[in-house]
Design a protein around this motif. Structure first.
Motif, PDB file in Angstrom:
ATOM      1  N   ASP A 131      48.375  39.059  42.330  1.00 43.60           N
ATOM      2  CA  ASP A 131      46.994  38.910  41.861  1.00 43.60           C
ATOM      3  C   ASP A 131      46.070  40.012  42.366  1.00 43.60           C
ATOM      4  O   ASP A 131      44.885  40.049  41.978  1.00 43.60           O
ATOM      5  CB  ASP A 131      46.429  37.535  42.210  1.00 43.60           C
ATOM      6  N   ASP A 190      43.799  42.723  39.732  1.00 41.04           N
ATOM      7  CA  ASP A 190      42.750  42.101  38.930  1.00 41.04           C
ATOM      8  C   ASP A 190      42.102  43.109  37.994  1.00 41.04           C
ATOM      9  O   ASP A 190      41.789  42.801  36.850  1.00 41.04           O
ATOM     10  CB  ASP A 190      41.705  41.435  39.820  1.00 41.04           C
ATOM     11  N   ASN A 212      44.492  40.803  35.317  1.00 40.35           N
ATOM     12  CA  ASN A 212      44.713  39.362  35.455  1.00 40.35           C
ATOM     13  C   ASN A 212      46.177  39.001  35.721  1.00 40.35           C
ATOM     14  O   ASN A 212      46.687  38.018  35.196  1.00 40.35           O
ATOM     15  CB  ASN A 212      44.213  38.621  34.206  1.00 40.35           C
ATOM     16  N   GLU A 260      49.276  37.496  37.926  1.00 36.45           N
ATOM     17  CA  GLU A 260      49.365  36.250  38.675  1.00 36.45           C
ATOM     18  C   GLU A 260      50.404  36.367  39.785  1.00 36.45           C
ATOM     19  O   GLU A 260      51.370  37.122  39.676  1.00 36.45           O
ATOM     20  CB  GLU A 260      49.740  35.100  37.735  1.00 36.45           C
TER      21      GLU A 260
END
Length: 438
Positions: free
Chosen positions: A310, A313, A335, A337
């Motif tokens: 993450d 970003d 974005n 994860e």
């Protein structure tokens, strides 16, 4: 004759295309390489608790605390990589197909560990924590050439670690890691041609890093031995940001219209080096494992790895202004994860000088559908591995393993650039190393 306002709009589109190229390409930093030794690879990478050879520098620094001899281990992982693409509507359309160029990568590893005192070791090692190379066949006609034609990312970690056996059942290890890397990127830039009412190739751009850039990180590990047959281990490699500097060179392509070519030449800094800077965030990695010796010959291990992807970003890329022709700063939201990888492995000692290994892994991708693109078509993966170690004389061991990595079919219909379709990928990882004690 096309109005000046429309020419201004077309020039702006071209500049935005340049910015999109630069920012999207740094996604190459999201591809991790876990294979740092033949025995560990043969066990599917489940090696955090066992960690009984010098590759413990990566899997668990605490594992070297009991080493009682000077040992050197060096090797390489050969990675043939294959990927194909089938398009979806509306673009590039059903029936469209393309393939990666077949490539073989060969990230190396080398470790030196030496006992300083009983229960205390120091170790020096070099390995490749991340890497990526994607190159499409027929790059000048590839339908995704405005997103990516080729990208190459290389990274190396240089680690210096100390490990210490605190008690018979507790060992620890830690040390700094210097991370270094470089990057090269290629892509075409589109522009709307008002005379043909379609987008055409306006320029080709090469972005080349200015040699290897570096940043400092760290690693630490712990190993517990609650009973003679049971080992529990955990390790962590810190996240790190590397600031990349280099140059972008934009080469003009003939749009088929002299007036359009002239407008582009007045707005884009063609055929000159444009200083370029960006920062790539590399994630932290937590590895946890449990191993158990069912007999004197058979040991099994289960691992779980957690990677904090993450940190991806967003990416900001900056171009300097050259010849009074600015290229706008770009901000791209990723974005990504956080993700888990689950591993299981077996080590079976056939005889005093011969071992067999086998393993299985399940790896979940951190990449959302919106980011799946020709630059980096990642997917969930399942891997199956085998390997062996053969002792040659009293001091030298030859080890070889093979990990077949099956990428699950990945379909995206929501790519942020509206380039949709299905990617099919397979990689085969062959790890070889020699280990010698003195």
């Amino acid at each position: 004759m096309v109005s000046g306002n429309r020419w201004s709009r077309f020039g702006t589109v071209a500049l935005l295309g340049v910015a999109m190229l630069a920012s999207s390409s740094v996604l190459a930093g999201g591809f991790a390489i876990h294979e740092k030794g033949a025995k560990a690879t043969g066990m599917g990478g489940a090696f955090t608790a066992l960690a009984d050879d010098p590759s413990a520098m990566y899997y668990n620094p605490a594992g070297l605390a009991d080493n009682d001899k000077l040992v050197v281990m060096a090797g390489v992982t050969l990675i043939p990589y294959f990927s194909s693409f089938e398009g979806a509507n509306p673009y590039p359309g059903q029936g469209y197909k393309a393939d990666f160029k077949t490539q073989i990568f060969f990230p190396p590893h080398i470790y030196i560990a030496a006992p300083i005192a009983k229960g205390f070791n120091i170790a020096l090692g070099i390995w490749s924590p991340y890497g990526l190379s994607t190159a499409w066949e027929d790059p000048d006609t590839f339908a995704g050439r405005f997103l990516s034609q080729r990208v190459d990312l290389r990274t190396f970690a240089i680690g210096l670690q100390g490990s210490y056996a605190v008690t018979d059942w507790l060992s620890i290890g830690a040390g700094p890691e210097l991370r270094i890397g470089d990057v090269k990127l290629q892509r075409n830039i589109p522009v709307f041609n008002p005379f043909t009412d379609r987008f055409v190739d306006a320029a080709h751009v090469d972005i080349v890093g200015d040699g290897f850039q570096s940043a400092l990180s760290w690693a630490a590990g712990i190993q517990l031995k609650p009973c003679p047959r049971l080992k529990i281990g955990a390790s962590y490699h810190g996240a790190v940001d590397i600031d990349f500097k280099g140059n972008s060179t934009f080469y003009p392509l003939n749009t088929g219209n002299a007036q359009l070519n002239g407008v582009l030449a007045s707005r884009l800094p063609f055929n000159v080096a444009v200083p370029t800077q960006t920062t790539v965030q590399f994630p932290g990695l937590l590895q946890m494992g449990v191993s158990y010796a069912f007999t004197e010959r058979l040991t099994a291990e289960l691992d779980a790895d957690y990677t904090n992807w993450d940190v991806f970003d967003q990416t900001v890329l900056h171009f300097d202004t050259v010849d009074n022709k600015p290229v706008p700063q770009s901000v791209l939201v990723h974005n990504w994860e956080n993700s888990w990888t689950f591993r299981g492995g077996l080590d079976y000692r056939v005889s005093k000088g011969f071992n067999l290994n086998a393993g299985l892994l399940i790896d979940t991708t951190p990449q959302p559908d919106t980011d799946v693109s020709p630059l980096l078509p990642d997917a969930n993966r399942t891997g199956v591995s085998i390997g062996f170690g053969l002792k040659m004389g009293e001091s030298t061991t030859v080890e070889l393993s093979n990990l077949a990595l099956f990428f699950h079919k990945r379909t995206t219909l929501t790519n942020r650039d509206n380039f949709n379709g299905t990617y099919k990928t397979f990689a085969d990882l062959i790890t070889f190393n020699l280990r010698h004690t003195f």
